[in-house]
Design a protein around this motif. Structure first.
Motif, short mmCIF file in Angstrom:
data_model
loop_
_atom_site.label_atom_id
_atom_site.label_comp_id
_atom_site.label_asym_id
_atom_site.label_seq_id
_atom_site.Cartn_x
_atom_site.Cartn_y
_atom_site.Cartn_z
N GLY A 70 0.81 -1.22 0.00
CA GLY A 70 0.00 0.00 0.00
C GLY A 70 0.84 1.26 0.00
O GLY A 70 0.35 2.35 -0.34
N HIS A 71 2.10 1.12 0.35
CA HIS A 71 2.96 2.31 0.44
C HIS A 71 3.97 2.39 -0.69
O HIS A 71 4.98 3.09 -0.60
N VAL A 72 3.68 1.68 -1.77
CA VAL A 72 4.44 1.90 -3.01
C VAL A 72 4.00 3.26 -3.56
O VAL A 72 2.81 3.55 -3.65
N ALA A 109 -0.67 13.30 1.28
CA ALA A 109 0.04 12.75 2.44
C ALA A 109 -0.59 11.42 2.83
O ALA A 109 -1.80 11.23 2.71
N CYS A 110 0.25 10.51 3.30
CA CYS A 110 -0.21 9.17 3.69
C CYS A 110 0.06 8.96 5.18
O CYS A 110 0.96 9.57 5.75
N GLY A 111 -0.71 8.06 5.77
CA GLY A 111 -0.55 7.75 7.19
C GLY A 111 0.84 7.24 7.55
O GLY A 111 1.25 7.27 8.71
N CYS A 112 1.58 6.76 6.57
CA CYS A 112 2.92 6.22 6.83
C CYS A 112 3.95 7.33 6.99
O CYS A 112 5.10 7.07 7.37
N GLY A 113 3.54 8.58 6.69
CA GLY A 113 4.48 9.69 6.77
C GLY A 113 5.00 10.11 5.40
O GLY A 113 5.62 11.16 5.27
N GLY A 169 1.84 10.30 -1.69
CA GLY A 169 1.55 9.68 -2.98
C GLY A 169 1.58 8.16 -2.98
O GLY A 169 1.77 7.55 -4.04
N CYS A 170 1.39 7.53 -1.81
CA CYS A 170 1.34 6.07 -1.75
C CYS A 170 0.06 5.57 -2.44
O CYS A 170 -0.97 6.23 -2.39
N VAL A 171 0.13 4.38 -3.01
CA VAL A 171 -1.01 3.86 -3.76
C VAL A 171 -2.24 3.69 -2.86
O VAL A 171 -3.37 3.78 -3.33
ZN LIG Z 1 2.08 5.45 2.74
#
Ligand SMILES: [Zn+2]
Length: 397
Positions: free
Chosen positions: A240-242, A250-254, A257-259
């Protein structure tokens, strides 16, 4: 190859051989002679391995049809009252428990739908334990152990798998749910990530593959050489974070543009205007334009991300599970088109038929795999009275 001498020793050899016989029986039933030819062991060895398991009602002999003179070959199979493994999946909105027999067939299932987000870790464990105990009483068979699937990043730890991150069940962060559940159930418990276990549930069905499931986030799992690839710290498979867009949202991973931001459940609902996944699945089935377009956009983003993963791993099969399986009619065309345009070598797209039970099945499967690899556990077919030690993942490698 395990040798009869040296560090492995005779008992390791016996365990290894027993594992061969039990694994072969998953395709059974087979006679002792057939087991010998399938495992390469002598008939005497097979007989010495299976007799104790017949006596302990782990294996059963089928009545052989009469065929001429001589002693009939009685096929062996897993005993219909033999031990089972529990798989427990605690998710944001439900808890599912399944019981699988040694052959991997589901012999019982229970589910509770409830919003778990506000629940304390103790409450989550109590709910899971109650549901599992109800199922165990219903099934009425000895329990080898339980696997617990969580929507969480976990660190293996001798004191029990530690929840590092659980964005959708935040109260679990920093806890070790395994020991409490093991104490409540009185059997060993292994804890793992739900997306990893969902991928594991498909082992043997598709060779090497990448498994993608849309749950709350975007879950991924990688199966290489017939095993789930876990990476150095057990965190592999975070597909999911590719990144599909460097300056994306912004993504929850920090990161950005993560998928997951394009193809996760949140993106699917926001893009389609659907209130929940049920509504989205219905809208797609009805051919509603906005819903279909939103799922197709997700499929295209997914295709870009999957292309990168397949190019890196040289895996040629993609399995779609979870919500993606349900949305396949609208998702597949866009995903397939993207893969066709980008991939250097073609890939096969497959839709999972395991449905929402895949994480629970994978969790029970982890227990079964260990039972077949370390068959000593099968010699104890009573449910223990006292809590057993919790097993953490490294021992399963
Ligand atoms: Zn992410």
């Amino acid at each position: 190859v395990v040798s009869a001498s040296g560090p492995a020793g005779p008992s390791a050899l016996r365990r290894h051989n027993l594992g061969l016989v039990l694994t072969a029986l998953r395709e059974g039933p087979f006679s002792r002679a057939e087991l010998a030819s399938r495992t390469g062991l002598t008939r005497a060895t097979v007989a010495s391995l299976v007799e104790p398991l017949v006596a302990r009602r782990v294996l059963a002999e089928e009545l052989a049809p009469p065929r001429g003179v001589g002693r009939p070959a009685r096929p062996l199979r897993f005993h219909p009252d033999g031990p089972v493994a529990l798989g427990i999946a605690v998710d944001v909105d439900r808890t599912v428990v399944v019981a699988l027999d040694l052959g991997g067939a589901m012999v019982g299932r229970r589910e509770i739908v409830a919003d778990h987000r506000a629940h304390t870790p103790d409450e989550l464990v109590a709910t899971a334990a109650d549901l599992a105990s109800t199922l165990v009483a219903e099934v009425g068979r000895p329990v080898l152990g339980a696997g617990l699937a969580l929507p969480a990043l976990l660190a293996a730890d001798p004191a029990g798998a530690l929840v590092l991150r659980a964005p959708n069940l935040p109260r679990l962060t920093g806890t070790r749910p395994g020991p409490a559940l093991a104490a409540a159930l009185g059997v060993p418990v292994v804890v793992d990530n739900e997306a990893t276990l969902a991928a594991a549930a498909h082992l043997g069905l598709a060779g090497d593959f990448v498994h993608l499931s849309a749950g709350i986030g975007l879950g991924g799992g990688i199966v290489l050489d017939g095993r789930v690839f876990r990476g150095a710290r057990g965190l592999a498979g975070e597909l999911g974070h590719v990144v599909v867009e460097r300056e994306g949202p912004a993504c929850g991973c920090g990161g950005r543009g993560c998928v997951e931001q394009y193809a996760g459940r949140g993106a699917l609902l926001a893009g389609s205007g659907a209130a929940d996944v049920e509504a989205l699945v219905e809208a797609v089935a009805a051919g509603e334009a906005r819903a279909t377009a939103a799922v197709a956009r997700a499929g295209a983003a997914l295709g870009a991300a999957v292309t990168s993963v397949l190019h890196v791993l040289d895996v040629s099969t993609v399995v779609l599970g979870g919500d993606y399986a349900r949305l396949a009619p609208a998702l597949l065309p866009a995903l397939a088109a993207e893969l066709e345009a980008r991939l250097m070598q073609p890939a096969a797209l497959r839709v999972s038929t395991l449905g929402p039970d895949a994480p629970a099945r994978g969790a029970a499967g982890t227990v079964l795999d260990r039972a077949l690899r370390e068959p000593d556990a099968l010699m104890i077919t009573e449910t223990p009275e006292s809590p057993s030690p919790v097993t953490t993942l490294p021992q399963f490698r």
